[in-house]
Design a protein around this motif. Structure first.
Motif, mmCIF file in Angstrom:
data_model
loop_
_atom_site.group_PDB
_atom_site.id
_atom_site.type_symbol
_atom_site.label_atom_id
_atom_site.label_comp_id
_atom_site.label_asym_id
_atom_site.label_seq_id
_atom_site.Cartn_x
_atom_site.Cartn_y
_atom_site.Cartn_z
ATOM 1 N N THR A 63 22.503 -0.483 4.477
ATOM 2 C CA THR A 63 22.779 0.347 3.923
ATOM 3 C C THR A 63 23.557 1.644 3.055
ATOM 4 O O THR A 63 24.960 0.782 2.554
ATOM 5 C CB THR A 63 23.092 1.734 4.993
ATOM 6 O OG1 THR A 63 23.657 1.814 6.190
ATOM 7 C CG2 THR A 63 22.323 1.453 6.196
ATOM 8 N N THR A 64 22.853 2.646 1.620
ATOM 9 C CA THR A 64 23.952 2.975 0.645
ATOM 10 C C THR A 64 24.337 4.063 1.671
ATOM 11 O O THR A 64 25.038 4.773 0.242
ATOM 12 C CB THR A 64 23.240 2.853 -0.427
ATOM 13 O OG1 THR A 64 21.615 3.557 -0.406
ATOM 14 C CG2 THR A 64 22.931 1.314 -0.359
ATOM 15 N N SER B 201 1.022 -0.942 0.159
ATOM 16 C CA SER B 201 -0.062 -0.083 0.154
ATOM 17 C C SER B 201 0.761 0.999 0.081
ATOM 18 O O SER B 201 0.656 2.469 -0.327
ATOM 19 C CB SER B 201 -1.179 -0.082 1.190
ATOM 20 O OG SER B 201 -0.181 0.189 2.130
ATOM 21 N N ASN B 202 1.689 0.902 0.419
ATOM 22 C CA ASN B 202 2.768 2.256 0.107
ATOM 23 C C ASN B 202 3.446 2.514 -0.594
ATOM 24 O O ASN B 202 4.591 1.588 -1.425
ATOM 25 C CB ASN B 202 3.987 2.262 1.100
ATOM 26 C CG ASN B 202 5.124 3.043 1.780
ATOM 27 O OD1 ASN B 202 4.748 4.247 0.879
ATOM 28 N ND2 ASN B 202 6.169 3.003 2.876
ATOM 29 N N VAL B 203 2.622 2.996 -1.793
ATOM 30 C CA VAL B 203 3.133 3.186 -3.267
ATOM 31 C C VAL B 203 4.935 3.927 -4.028
ATOM 32 O O VAL B 203 5.124 3.225 -4.748
ATOM 33 C CB VAL B 203 2.264 3.553 -3.597
ATOM 34 C CG1 VAL B 203 0.859 2.918 -4.328
ATOM 35 C CG2 VAL B 203 1.543 4.849 -3.827
ATOM 36 N N HIS B 204 5.518 4.543 -2.810
ATOM 37 C CA HIS B 204 6.662 5.110 -3.125
ATOM 38 C C HIS B 204 7.245 4.300 -2.293
ATOM 39 O O HIS B 204 9.025 4.506 -2.537
ATOM 40 C CB HIS B 204 6.528 5.921 -2.779
ATOM 41 C CG HIS B 204 5.608 7.314 -2.837
ATOM 42 N ND1 HIS B 204 5.707 8.088 -4.179
ATOM 43 C CD2 HIS B 204 4.124 7.762 -2.629
ATOM 44 C CE1 HIS B 204 4.600 8.831 -4.553
ATOM 45 N NE2 HIS B 204 4.171 8.935 -2.896
ATOM 46 N N GLY B 205 7.104 3.164 -1.961
ATOM 47 C CA GLY B 205 8.058 2.214 -1.127
ATOM 48 C C GLY B 205 8.689 2.832 0.050
ATOM 49 O O GLY B 205 8.938 3.620 0.166
ATOM 50 N N GLU B 206 9.568 1.840 0.735
ATOM 51 C CA GLU B 206 9.837 2.318 2.102
ATOM 52 C C GLU B 206 10.626 2.797 2.289
ATOM 53 O O GLU B 206 11.721 3.563 3.302
ATOM 54 C CB GLU B 206 9.798 0.478 2.972
ATOM 55 C CG GLU B 206 10.988 -0.709 2.078
ATOM 56 C CD GLU B 206 11.086 -1.559 3.390
ATOM 57 O OE1 GLU B 206 11.757 -2.422 2.890
ATOM 58 O OE2 GLU B 206 9.763 -1.928 4.451
ATOM 59 N N GLU B 207 11.478 2.513 0.584
ATOM 60 C CA GLU B 207 12.555 3.623 0.663
ATOM 61 C C GLU B 207 12.218 5.301 0.336
ATOM 62 O O GLU B 207 13.725 5.415 -0.004
ATOM 63 C CB GLU B 207 13.844 3.091 -0.663
ATOM 64 C CG GLU B 207 14.308 1.107 0.240
ATOM 65 C CD GLU B 207 15.002 1.538 1.493
ATOM 66 O OE1 GLU B 207 15.921 2.868 1.421
ATOM 67 O OE2 GLU B 207 15.786 0.566 1.549
ATOM 68 N N SER B 208 11.967 5.160 -0.169
ATOM 69 C CA SER B 208 11.288 6.815 -0.571
ATOM 70 C C SER B 208 12.089 7.247 0.625
ATOM 71 O O SER B 208 11.449 7.384 2.142
ATOM 72 C CB SER B 208 9.777 6.742 -0.615
ATOM 73 O OG SER B 208 9.792 8.401 -1.192
#
Length: 339
Positions: free
Chosen positions: A317-318, A246-253
């Motif tokens: 992490t990056t 449901s988090n369409v931007h993704g958890e990395e947004s």
């Protein structure tokens, strides 16, 4: 890694052929993964993966879980691929544990949900997975990641991390820590439900990238990444689907202001899952499917924040502050889910 090193490992699984090419798949947060092409005439692809034994110290027990579930699925009407380790074995080379999987041909993997139809497809696949394993005694599986979705345990980890964190990181996380402290009732409810609901075979990482889709029809084709298979409740898988899909931007947004749960996708997750396995769930399970998304978003927020305070010792992490951004992302999603 060099081709000669990859070849040395692959030959322990497939002795009589050579690796002609390989590529790195760096999308996962935990294990190191390669796509290897084997054979000069009839080239065939496989997945070669090293196991992060710091994260999965009970990896041998995890393999036993995978084998048990695979055998049960083979005797059921499960109609999807379930890629399991070749020869049901892991090997150790230079103190690194490796495994190989068959490559699912004509399949594609997505990092984010494309649309609500795809969410329905993945949830339907998971529903058939649950229904196929309905008569299997989940309690015979090993618990390879103790307290994985134990909300009280995760909250205690956060409290311990707060005590030892360096002042700079603690100061940056102060506001979100204060906000989390006010939501302990959600964690208590989730843990209580998990003691009451039926124990089932749970994937425990049902994000969209752990389903493969047919590259022509778009239909779900396989369920993958099986290290987290354990006994649990349906809330863990549906909650994680809601949290990640449901988090369409993704958890990395990093654009936290845009993070918001998509209600239509949540509706399709629940509809797809129930269309395949609705008759095996009791009323309490069904009544709490939507709540599980809220609980898992809060738990994941706590996990990312704890790792940030522990100097990024768990999740890869990056860039600096990535785990703090991830935690802020999940907090925004949680607030959206709770309304």
């Amino acid at each position: 890694m060099e081709l000669i090193e990859i070849n040395k490992i692959v030959k322990q699984f497939i002795p009589n052929v050579d690796v002609v090419a390989f590529s790195t798949n760096d999308k996962g947060l935990i294990n190191q993964t390669f796509v290897v092409s084997v054979g000069k005439i009839k080239t065939k692809q496989f997945i070669l993966q090293s196991i992060n034994t710091a994260i999965f110290p009970l990896y041998e027990k995890g393999l036993e879980n995978i084998i048990l579930v695979k055998k049960e699925l083979q005797e059921s009407d499960f109609s999807y691929s379930f890629p399991s380790p070749i020869d049901d074995k892991y090997i150790c080379v230079d103190e690194v544990v490796w495994r190989m999987f068959p490559f699912v041909e004509e399949s594609v993997c997505y990092e984010k949900v494309k649309d609500k139809e795809q969410a329905f497809e993945a949830a339907k696949c998971l529903g058939i997975f649950y229904k196929s394993l309905h008569d299997f005694d989940a309690e015979q599986l090993h618990i390879t990641l103790p307290n994985f979705h134990n909300a009280a345990f995760r909250f205690k980890e956060l409290q311990e991390a707060v005590k030892t964190a360096n002042a700079n990181r603690l100061n940056k996380a102060k506001a979100i820590i204060t906000a989390i402290n006010k939501e302990q009732h959600v964690l208590l409810k989730f843990d209580k439900l998990n003691t009451e609901l039926p124990k089932r075979v749970v994937h425990f990482d049902a994000k969209i990238s752990n389903f493969l889709f047919d590259n022509k029809t778009g239909k779900a084709k396989a369920i993958i990444d099986l290290d987290t298979l354990m006994p649990g409740t349906v809330l863990s898988d549906i909650g994680d689907m809601i949290r990640t899909y449901s988090n369409v931007h993704g958890e990395e947004s990093q654009t936290i202001a845009l993070v918001k749960a998509d209600a239509e996708i949540i509706e399709q997750i629940i509809a797809g899952f129930l269309s395949a396995c609705g008759n095996i769930l009791n009323d309490e399970e069904k009544d709490n499917l939507e709540f599980s998304g809220k609980a898992l978003a809060l738990i994941q927020c706590i996990r990312f924040l704890t790792d940030y305070l522990n100097n990024d010792s768990y999740f890869k992490t990056t860039y600096p502050e990535q785990n703090l951004v991830r935690a802020q992302n999940q907090w925004a999603l949680y607030c959206s889910l709770k309304g």
